[in-house]
Design a protein around this motif. Sequence first.
Motif, PDB file in Angstrom:
ATOM      1  N   ASN A  47      13.529 -49.976  -0.950  1.00 51.67           N
ATOM      2  CA  ASN A  47      14.965 -49.776  -0.967  1.00 51.67           C
ATOM      3  C   ASN A  47      15.350 -48.472  -0.268  1.00 51.67           C
ATOM      4  OD1 ASN A  47      17.526 -50.675  -1.606  1.00 51.67           O
ATOM      5  ND2 ASN A  47      17.625 -49.407  -3.440  1.00 51.67           N
TER       6      ASN A  47
ATOM      7  N   LEU B 234       5.919 -55.500   4.082  1.00 53.64           N
ATOM      8  CA  LEU B 234       5.468 -54.234   3.516  1.00 53.64           C
ATOM      9  C   LEU B 234       4.890 -54.549   2.152  1.00 53.64           C
ATOM     10  CD1 LEU B 234       5.638 -51.082   3.821  1.00 53.64           C
ATOM     11  CD2 LEU B 234       7.738 -51.196   2.553  1.00 53.64           C
TER      12      LEU B 234
ATOM     13  N   GLU C 170      12.076 -51.447  16.216  1.00 49.74           N
ATOM     14  CA  GLU C 170      10.993 -50.707  15.545  1.00 49.74           C
ATOM     15  C   GLU C 170      11.243 -49.217  15.591  1.00 49.74           C
ATOM     16  OE1 GLU C 170       9.934 -52.422  18.317  1.00 49.74           O
ATOM     17  OE2 GLU C 170       8.918 -51.007  19.636  1.00 49.74           O
TER      18      GLU C 170
ATOM     19  N   PHE D  47      -1.648 -47.428  -1.606  1.00 52.15           N
ATOM     20  CA  PHE D  47      -1.779 -47.375  -0.162  1.00 52.15           C
ATOM     21  C   PHE D  47      -1.013 -48.523   0.455  1.00 52.15           C
ATOM     22  CE2 PHE D  47      -4.613 -43.909  -0.189  1.00 52.15           C
ATOM     23  CZ  PHE D  47      -5.282 -44.007  -1.393  1.00 52.15           C
ATOM     24  N   PRO D  48       0.164 -48.236   0.998  1.00 53.48           N
ATOM     25  CA  PRO D  48       0.988 -49.317   1.526  1.00 53.48           C
ATOM     26  C   PRO D  48       0.366 -49.967   2.749  1.00 53.48           C
ATOM     27  CG  PRO D  48       2.130 -47.217   1.712  1.00 53.48           C
ATOM     28  CD  PRO D  48       0.798 -46.931   1.141  1.00 53.48           C
TER      29      PRO D  48
ATOM     30  N   LEU E 125      11.579 -43.516   8.737  1.00 57.04           N
ATOM     31  CA  LEU E 125      10.443 -42.852   8.090  1.00 57.04           C
ATOM     32  C   LEU E 125      10.516 -41.356   8.334  1.00 57.04           C
ATOM     33  CD1 LEU E 125       7.649 -45.391   8.978  1.00 57.04           C
ATOM     34  CD2 LEU E 125       8.351 -44.759   6.692  1.00 57.04           C
TER      35      LEU E 125
ATOM     36  N   LEU F 219      12.980 -48.209  12.450  1.00 60.35           N
ATOM     37  CA  LEU F 219      12.070 -48.010  11.316  1.00 60.35           C
ATOM     38  C   LEU F 219      11.358 -46.665  11.425  1.00 60.35           C
ATOM     39  CD1 LEU F 219      10.650 -49.053   8.806  1.00 60.35           C
ATOM     40  CD2 LEU F 219       8.959 -50.081  10.278  1.00 60.35           C
ATOM     41  N   LEU F 220      10.890 -46.324  12.624  1.00 63.69           N
ATOM     42  CA  LEU F 220      10.191 -45.043  12.801  1.00 63.69           C
ATOM     43  C   LEU F 220      11.130 -43.888  12.489  1.00 63.69           C
ATOM     44  CD1 LEU F 220       8.304 -45.782  16.121  1.00 63.69           C
ATOM     45  CD2 LEU F 220       7.357 -45.686  13.845  1.00 63.69           C
TER      46      LEU F 220
ATOM     47  N   VAL G 253       1.223 -52.593   6.136  1.00 71.69           N
ATOM     48  CA  VAL G 253       2.282 -53.156   6.964  1.00 71.69           C
ATOM     49  C   VAL G 253       1.705 -54.274   7.811  1.00 71.69           C
ATOM     50  CG1 VAL G 253       3.884 -52.697   8.835  1.00 71.69           C
ATOM     51  CG2 VAL G 253       3.535 -50.992   7.075  1.00 71.69           C
TER      52      VAL G 253
ATOM     53  N   ILE H 164       3.015 -57.023  10.767  1.00 73.67           N
ATOM     54  CA  ILE H 164       4.177 -57.368  11.592  1.00 73.67           C
ATOM     55  C   ILE H 164       4.257 -58.878  11.763  1.00 73.67           C
ATOM     56  CG2 ILE H 164       5.223 -57.085  13.853  1.00 73.67           C
ATOM     57  CD1 ILE H 164       4.218 -54.365  13.965  1.00 73.67           C
TER      58      ILE H 164
ATOM     59  N   ILE I 101       8.156 -59.262  16.626  1.00 71.34           N
ATOM     60  CA  ILE I 101       8.688 -58.018  17.174  1.00 71.34           C
ATOM     61  C   ILE I 101       9.374 -58.330  18.498  1.00 71.34           C
ATOM     62  CG2 ILE I 101       6.504 -57.398  18.291  1.00 71.34           C
ATOM     63  CD1 ILE I 101       7.069 -54.548  17.508  1.00 71.34           C
TER      64      ILE I 101
ATOM     65  N   MET J 280      10.541 -47.614  -2.879  1.00 71.37           N
ATOM     66  CA  MET J 280      10.220 -47.196  -1.506  1.00 71.37           C
ATOM     67  C   MET J 280      10.876 -48.133  -0.505  1.00 71.37           C
ATOM     68  SD  MET J 280       8.230 -45.232   0.430  1.00 71.37           S
ATOM     69  CE  MET J 280       7.344 -45.232   1.971  1.00 71.37           C
TER      70      MET J 280
END
Lengths: 323, 145
Positions: A32, A23, A297, A6-7, A304, A300-301, A9, A11, A14, A30
């Motif tokens: 990379n 992370l 950010e 379970f990763p 994903l 990043l979203l 995160v 912050i 920002i 993951m």
Amino acid sequence: MPQQRFPKVEILSIAPHHFSFVLSETDTSMANALRRIMIAEVPTLAVDLVEYAENSSVLNDEYIAHRLGLIPIRYTPEGSMKGGDCHQAFLPHRECVCYDRCPRCSVEFELDVNFDKANPGRPDQEKDLPLTVTSKDLISNNLLVAPAHFLNEEEQDESHDEGISIVKLGPGQHLKLKAIARMGISKEHAKWCPVAVATYRFWPIITINEEACSMLTLEQKQELVEACPDRILELDEITGNLQAVENAFEMATFTEDLKVAQDAMKKRPEDDDFVSVVHSSDRFVFSVESTGAMDAEDILLSALRVLKDRLNYLAAEVEKLKE
Amino acid sequence: MSVNEVKIKRAETAFELRGTGPDSSRTFVLGDEDHTLGNALRHVLINDARVDFAGYCVPHPSEPVVHVRVQTAQPANNSGDEAMAGGGEGLTAVEALKEACATLSGQCDLVLAKLEEAAPEVKEDRERMERLAEEDRMNEDEEEE
């Protein structure tokens, strides 16, 4: 389900153009994968086609077209102030059903600067100087899309120009063109890259061997503190013990000097280290710096989302196989 | 389309399955992929206890192709019942890959959830965008009627 991890995160900082986070509880593959996608496969807008009406400047057409392509272009969704993901608002032009181009797959910018027409409007002390054509002169046909002129206020204050400079015009020179921007990914050309830097470091695990350290003199401990260029160690004022600085994880990059200094101090080579710094195998400190086309950010979203879409596509292909 | 358009080169096959014999071993040929997905899938597959062997390679760096090889553990008494492979004890290679995709997709969702937890404004923004998209869709439907 295979053993899931379970990763987590966390912050660190920002800002619109820079985003830093930790992370953890996940593997290098993951981390990379995310880094590679942020650099290469997040879609953005960039000028792809330039139609010239007039170019009597000192730079030739393709040179100016190359420069226009590298200007970061910002899409601001309605109701928001930030640079956002453009993949929902635009179609990749190869998939669009239109004949040549349409507002759904591209954005048109017009630029028309004539030195002789613009010069009377300039302040007197500048009238003899060349006129700089900047990204501010690119006028878009889509209100939500505009070039990103500056990264932040600081850069704007420091700069002499109004935006990203494209070419300088002298008397009698005229530049008139239409630039068409399309959506693409960095794998095709680096102009579509949304990040300046997207990188991760391993979290350093600093262990101090108290037993071994108690055998060192104060001078030797001071030597160790000064051996690291990053200053990750310090001497505790009261007890005189070695300890790691509070924000050591941010600063630790190079620890070889420390190792060499310790080897010199050891009585026998196979003794334990006084201070050992190892890479963590499942904690990563990411740092993402945007070019201005998208907020950090959002990059990043978007990354994903791209990863998930690829996996879903693969799973669908595998399903089709079974039948 | 203008004569100056650049066509991007795609891989020859988007997806192919290679391997004969029992269901437990297969090589998946993925087109238009690279280490990004290959390494991530390999790692997830290796962590599955039912998988004996998992590896990936990029046969040539100039071609965007990835080969992923999966071999799953077969229980000892399954030699005579090859027709039943996959239904009972053993996991087929194809199922192993599907589960790996689902796990990795789940991890992405988790990272997204954690990110939204850590930065509530990200979540608000996303919800606001979704609401606006919903309204647009409803307005379009009304106009059609």
